[in-house]
Design a protein around this motif. Sequence first.
Motif, PDB file in Angstrom:
ATOM      1  N   GLY A   1       0.812  -1.202   0.000  1.00 18.59           N
ATOM      2  CA  GLY A   1       0.000   0.000   0.000  1.00 18.59           C
ATOM      3  C   GLY A   1       0.847   1.255   0.000  1.00 18.59           C
ATOM      4  N   GLY A   2       0.179   2.387  -0.158  1.00 13.76           N
ATOM      5  CA  GLY A   2       0.905   3.651  -0.142  1.00 13.76           C
ATOM      6  C   GLY A   2       0.072   4.769  -0.723  1.00 13.76           C
ATOM      7  N   LEU A   3       0.758   5.882  -0.986  1.00 18.44           N
ATOM      8  CA  LEU A   3       0.130   7.056  -1.571  1.00 18.44           C
ATOM      9  C   LEU A   3       0.442   7.091  -3.064  1.00 18.44           C
ATOM     10  CD1 LEU A   3      -1.252   9.858  -1.377  1.00 18.44           C
ATOM     11  CD2 LEU A   3       1.016  10.805  -0.820  1.00 18.44           C
ATOM     12  N   VAL A   4      -0.585   7.269  -3.877  1.00 17.77           N
ATOM     13  CA  VAL A   4      -0.411   7.303  -5.323  1.00 17.77           C
ATOM     14  C   VAL A   4      -1.334   8.361  -5.907  1.00 17.77           C
ATOM     15  CG1 VAL A   4      -2.124   5.480  -5.725  1.00 17.77           C
ATOM     16  CG2 VAL A   4      -0.287   5.849  -7.395  1.00 17.77           C
ATOM     17  N   GLN A   5      -0.927   8.954  -7.004  1.00 21.18           N
ATOM     18  CA  GLN A   5      -1.754   9.956  -7.669  1.00 21.18           C
ATOM     19  C   GLN A   5      -2.864   9.286  -8.463  1.00 21.18           C
ATOM     20  OE1 GLN A   5       0.865  12.422 -10.009  1.00 21.18           O
ATOM     21  NE2 GLN A   5       1.386  13.697  -8.249  1.00 21.18           N
ATOM     22  N   PRO A   6      -3.958   9.988  -8.685  1.00 23.44           N
ATOM     23  CA  PRO A   6      -5.025   9.431  -9.540  1.00 23.44           C
ATOM     24  C   PRO A   6      -4.465   9.014 -10.898  1.00 23.44           C
ATOM     25  CG  PRO A   6      -5.809  11.390  -8.426  1.00 23.44           C
ATOM     26  CD  PRO A   6      -4.335  11.298  -8.119  1.00 23.44           C
ATOM     27  N   GLY A   7      -4.907   7.852 -11.356  1.00 21.43           N
ATOM     28  CA  GLY A   7      -4.387   7.283 -12.595  1.00 21.43           C
ATOM     29  C   GLY A   7      -3.191   6.380 -12.406  1.00 21.43           C
ATOM     30  N   GLY A   8      -2.630   6.368 -11.226  1.00 19.58           N
ATOM     31  CA  GLY A   8      -1.452   5.555 -10.953  1.00 19.58           C
ATOM     32  C   GLY A   8      -1.786   4.108 -10.651  1.00 19.58           C
ATOM     33  N   SER A   9      -0.747   3.345 -10.311  1.00 20.34           N
ATOM     34  CA  SER A   9      -0.885   1.911 -10.074  1.00 20.34           C
ATOM     35  C   SER A   9      -0.196   1.512  -8.779  1.00 20.34           C
ATOM     36  CB  SER A   9      -0.253   1.119 -11.232  1.00 20.34           C
ATOM     37  OG  SER A   9      -0.878   1.416 -12.450  1.00 20.34           O
ATOM     38  N   LEU A  10      -0.705   0.437  -8.195  1.00 21.49           N
ATOM     39  CA  LEU A  10      -0.077  -0.200  -7.047  1.00 21.49           C
ATOM     40  C   LEU A  10      -0.301  -1.695  -7.168  1.00 21.49           C
ATOM     41  CD1 LEU A  10      -1.148   1.958  -3.939  1.00 21.49           C
ATOM     42  CD2 LEU A  10       1.167   1.727  -4.836  1.00 21.49           C
ATOM     43  N   ARG A  11       0.607  -2.464  -6.579  1.00 25.07           N
ATOM     44  CA  ARG A  11       0.404  -3.895  -6.485  1.00 25.07           C
ATOM     45  C   ARG A  11       0.450  -4.297  -5.017  1.00 25.07           C
ATOM     46  NH1 ARG A  11       3.809  -9.080  -8.794  1.00 25.07           N
ATOM     47  NH2 ARG A  11       5.227  -8.498  -7.075  1.00 25.07           N
ATOM     48  N   LEU A  12      -0.654  -4.836  -4.536  1.00 27.33           N
ATOM     49  CA  LEU A  12      -0.721  -5.328  -3.171  1.00 27.33           C
ATOM     50  C   LEU A  12      -0.372  -6.810  -3.148  1.00 27.33           C
ATOM     51  CD1 LEU A  12      -4.041  -3.686  -1.914  1.00 27.33           C
ATOM     52  CD2 LEU A  12      -1.738  -2.716  -1.992  1.00 27.33           C
ATOM     53  N   SER A  13       0.296  -7.224  -2.070  1.00 26.15           N
ATOM     54  CA  SER A  13       0.639  -8.630  -1.884  1.00 26.15           C
ATOM     55  C   SER A  13       0.019  -9.136  -0.600  1.00 26.15           C
ATOM     56  CB  SER A  13       2.163  -8.806  -1.808  1.00 26.15           C
ATOM     57  OG  SER A  13       2.789  -8.383  -2.990  1.00 26.15           O
TER      58      SER A  13
END
Length: 125
Positions: free
Chosen positions: A9-21
């Motif tokens: 998890g974390g902070l991301v801008q709109p339109g961005g991506s993250l991968r949760l495990s």
Amino acid sequence: QLQLVESGGGLVQPGGSLRLSCAASGYSLGYYAIGWFRQAPGKEREGVACISSSGRSSRYVDSVKGRFTISKDNDKTTVYLQMTSLKPEDTAVYYCAAGAFSICVLSRPSDYDYWGQGTQVTVSS
């Protein structure tokens, strides 16, 4: 006892991506259906995506279809949630959960027996 640990998890801008495990300690997740749930402040916990024990089938809530992808790694010790095109409304604490059944469900969090501690996802500019 099965223990689940979320990360990514974390902070991301709109339109961005993250991968949760979601990693299991000492157990194979091949016997469990895995669900990802999220809870925003003041809202009920919501099922986001889930994958069957075999990894061959998955389900998504309508609001994330086409943006999120759930997967299990080959040795079935980790489940991932790839999130793309993130929106501010995706902001929440994300939890993974395991249930000792083959076909996953999203509508009944109470069906799942084991839960991780959660990871915060914040989508903001």
